[in-house]
Design a protein around this motif. Structure first.
Motif, mmCIF file in Angstrom:
data_model
loop_
_atom_site.group_PDB
_atom_site.id
_atom_site.type_symbol
_atom_site.label_atom_id
_atom_site.label_comp_id
_atom_site.label_asym_id
_atom_site.label_seq_id
_atom_site.Cartn_x
_atom_site.Cartn_y
_atom_site.Cartn_z
ATOM 1 N N ARG A 88 64.994 122.617 -5.704
ATOM 2 C CA ARG A 88 66.213 121.599 -5.652
ATOM 3 C C ARG A 88 65.648 120.398 -6.103
ATOM 4 N N ILE A 89 66.593 119.265 -6.701
ATOM 5 C CA ILE A 89 65.943 118.106 -6.896
ATOM 6 C C ILE A 89 67.043 116.994 -6.653
ATOM 7 N N GLY A 90 66.680 115.979 -6.208
ATOM 8 C CA GLY A 90 67.755 114.942 -6.163
ATOM 9 C C GLY A 90 67.086 113.730 -6.629
ATOM 10 N N LEU A 91 68.331 112.769 -7.120
ATOM 11 C CA LEU A 91 67.849 111.397 -7.455
ATOM 12 C C LEU A 91 68.202 110.333 -6.290
ATOM 13 N N VAL A 92 67.425 109.286 -6.252
ATOM 14 C CA VAL A 92 67.799 108.102 -5.444
ATOM 15 C C VAL A 92 67.426 106.866 -6.264
ATOM 16 N N VAL A 93 68.457 105.959 -6.561
ATOM 17 C CA VAL A 93 67.975 104.695 -7.360
ATOM 18 C C VAL A 93 67.960 103.628 -6.353
ATOM 19 N N TYR A 94 66.977 102.474 -6.657
ATOM 20 C CA TYR A 94 67.139 101.123 -5.678
ATOM 21 C C TYR A 94 66.549 100.152 -6.421
ATOM 22 N N ALA A 95 67.286 99.225 -5.873
ATOM 23 C CA ALA A 95 66.825 97.579 -6.615
ATOM 24 C C ALA A 95 66.723 96.915 -5.377
ATOM 25 N N GLY A 96 67.907 96.043 -5.159
ATOM 26 C CA GLY A 96 67.720 95.209 -3.846
ATOM 27 C C GLY A 96 68.281 96.076 -2.801
ATOM 28 N N GLU A 97 69.073 97.185 -2.903
ATOM 29 C CA GLU A 97 69.800 98.054 -2.133
ATOM 30 C C GLU A 97 69.681 99.424 -2.472
ATOM 31 N N SER A 98 70.017 100.508 -2.096
ATOM 32 C CA SER A 98 69.895 101.875 -2.718
ATOM 33 C C SER A 98 70.940 102.790 -2.605
ATOM 34 N N PHE A 99 70.957 103.984 -3.274
ATOM 35 C CA PHE A 99 72.068 104.668 -3.140
ATOM 36 C C PHE A 99 71.693 106.093 -3.825
ATOM 37 N N THR A 100 72.233 107.240 -3.561
ATOM 38 C CA THR A 100 71.775 108.440 -4.000
ATOM 39 C C THR A 100 72.765 108.679 -5.431
ATOM 40 N N LYS A 101 71.954 108.940 -6.328
ATOM 41 C CA LYS A 101 72.371 109.249 -7.695
ATOM 42 C C LYS A 101 73.068 110.564 -7.792
ATOM 43 N N THR A 102 72.034 111.360 -7.154
ATOM 44 C CA THR A 102 72.363 113.076 -7.258
ATOM 45 C C THR A 102 71.844 113.493 -5.897
ATOM 46 N N SER A 137 70.207 122.614 -7.308
ATOM 47 C CA SER A 137 69.227 123.487 -8.010
ATOM 48 C C SER A 137 69.857 123.618 -9.748
ATOM 49 N N ASP A 138 70.855 122.828 -9.845
ATOM 50 C CA ASP A 138 71.695 122.535 -11.066
ATOM 51 C C ASP A 138 70.872 121.605 -11.874
ATOM 52 N N LYS A 139 69.967 121.915 -12.813
ATOM 53 C CA LYS A 139 68.947 121.063 -13.572
ATOM 54 C C LYS A 139 69.714 120.323 -14.340
ATOM 55 N N SER A 140 71.027 120.871 -14.944
ATOM 56 C CA SER A 140 71.777 120.149 -16.004
ATOM 57 C C SER A 140 72.305 118.842 -15.432
ATOM 58 N N ILE A 141 72.650 119.011 -14.198
ATOM 59 C CA ILE A 141 73.305 117.883 -13.447
ATOM 60 C C ILE A 141 72.255 116.705 -13.281
ATOM 61 N N VAL A 142 71.144 117.152 -12.771
ATOM 62 C CA VAL A 142 70.015 116.256 -12.532
ATOM 63 C C VAL A 142 69.572 115.526 -14.002
ATOM 64 N N LEU A 143 69.531 116.263 -14.867
ATOM 65 C CA LEU A 143 69.061 115.684 -16.348
ATOM 66 C C LEU A 143 70.097 114.946 -16.666
ATOM 67 N N SER A 144 71.368 115.214 -16.766
ATOM 68 C CA SER A 144 72.374 114.126 -17.094
ATOM 69 C C SER A 144 72.493 112.940 -16.297
ATOM 70 N N ALA A 145 72.322 113.175 -14.913
ATOM 71 C CA ALA A 145 72.258 112.023 -14.203
ATOM 72 C C ALA A 145 71.015 111.080 -14.410
ATOM 73 N N MET A 146 69.954 111.656 -14.668
ATOM 74 C CA MET A 146 68.743 111.118 -15.007
ATOM 75 C C MET A 146 68.877 110.190 -16.309
#
Length: 334
Positions: free
Chosen positions: A132-146, A150-159
């Protein structure tokens, strides 16, 4: 057509080596069986072989074909249908925390740091089918992107959708990016929990200290791999936004807080990497991919279908046919 056939006892094929002896024996015996008559001249005789005489060798050919089929039957030809099923034990949960501050548009990696990262990280995701893979993005603050999925298509689309924008406050909040990733993983039941934290700068924003976030990761047993992204020395990076909305680029010094990233990795049992170009970034993700392996059991099921019976039946049919011809059509020649 025949690639699905296998032979269980192929050593019976050695019996084909006897065929030259059988053929030689047949020729010798056939010559011995023909009567000869010695006369001074045969000019008064007109001799022409009959059609049946010419066909007589077909009896021997039928017997050889029958023996060939019997040998093939002894070798036990069979087809096999292989099906497989994989069973994965509790796999690895991975959260990638990605710096999306304006400096990630620097052009020391091609076409820029952010796009180079997205390309390499996407390949990494594709090579982790059981995790299972998740994405977090951050700059001056952060949030969960994904969230973890286990659905890699969702992760790749978000990436693919990750880009610099002005929604997040500018800056580099390493502590907040790490803390958000920890929050995604703290309740995970996976056998291994991993964060891949990437940044091209130093912690200069946010209200969570990176060391406190590291302690949280350590408390929850979360290993953190840290990556410093950027060349050594100067890099062409955005420094201002022009009236038309485009960035103005200048050469600026690359400043990565390597001591902090090394400390985070050391505290959590991970490892620090430095990516100064595209190839090194790719090599880093390949190494992490090798370091974090998921145990996968593969079960194979074999369904065999024996094919020797039909060969034996055809061989018996040929022998009966030979016997029938021998005692009917060719009876006068035996």
């Amino acid at each position: 057509m025949f690639d699905k056939y296998i032979f269980e006892d192929p050593y019976f094929f050695w019996l084909f080596a006897l065929f030259p002896l059988l053929i030689g024996w047949y020729i010798w015996k056939n010559n011995k069986q023909q009567a000869t008559l010695k006369i001074s001249s045969v000019s008064g005789f007109k001799y022409k072989k009959s059609f049946l005489v010419r066909l007589r060798p077909i009896l021997f050919i039928l017997r050889l074909l029958a023996l060939s089929l019997i040998i093939l039957g002894l070798a036990r030809p069979r087809t096999v249908d292989v099906s497989s099923r994989t069973k994965t034990t509790k796999g690895i949960d991975i959260v990638m925390a990605i710096d999306v501050s304006a400096s990630m548009l620097a052009k020391d990696l091609k076409p820029n740091r952010l796009e180079a990262l997205k390309e390499v990280a996407a390949e990494f995701v594709k090579e982790r089918p059981s995790d299972r893979i998740g994405l977090v993005v951050y700059a001056g603050e952060s949030f969960t992107k994904t969230p973890l999925t286990s659905d890699k298509s969702i992760v790749l689309s978000a990436m693919n959708q990750i880009e610099y924008n002005t929604i997040l406050e500018n800056g580099t909040a390493i502590g907040m990016g790490l803390a958000t990733a920890v929050n995604r993983l703290k309740d995970s039941k996976a056998k291994s929990k991993v964060i891949i934290l990437l940044t091209d700068g130093s912690n200069n924003a946010g209200f969570i200290d990176p060391k406190i976030a590291s302690e949280l990761a350590m408390e929850y047993g979360i290993k953190t791999y840290t990556i410093g992204l950027g060349t050594n020395g100067m890099a062409l990076a955005p420094v201002a936004i022009l009236p038309n909305g485009a960035f103005r680029y200048e050469r600026v010094k690359v400043e990565i807080d390597e001591p902090l990233l090394k400390e985070i990795a050391k505290m959590t049992g991970g490892k620090y990497f430095r990516a100064t170009d595209n190839k090194k970034l790719e090599a880093i993700y390949e190494e992490i991919n090798k370091l974090e392996k998921t145990d996968v059991e593969e079960f194979k099921f074999y369904n065999y279908q024996e094919k020797f019976r039909i060969l034996v039946l055809i061989a018996i049919g040929l022998l009966f046919f030979e016997l029938l011809l021998k005692h009917t059509l060719f009876r006068s020649f035996i």
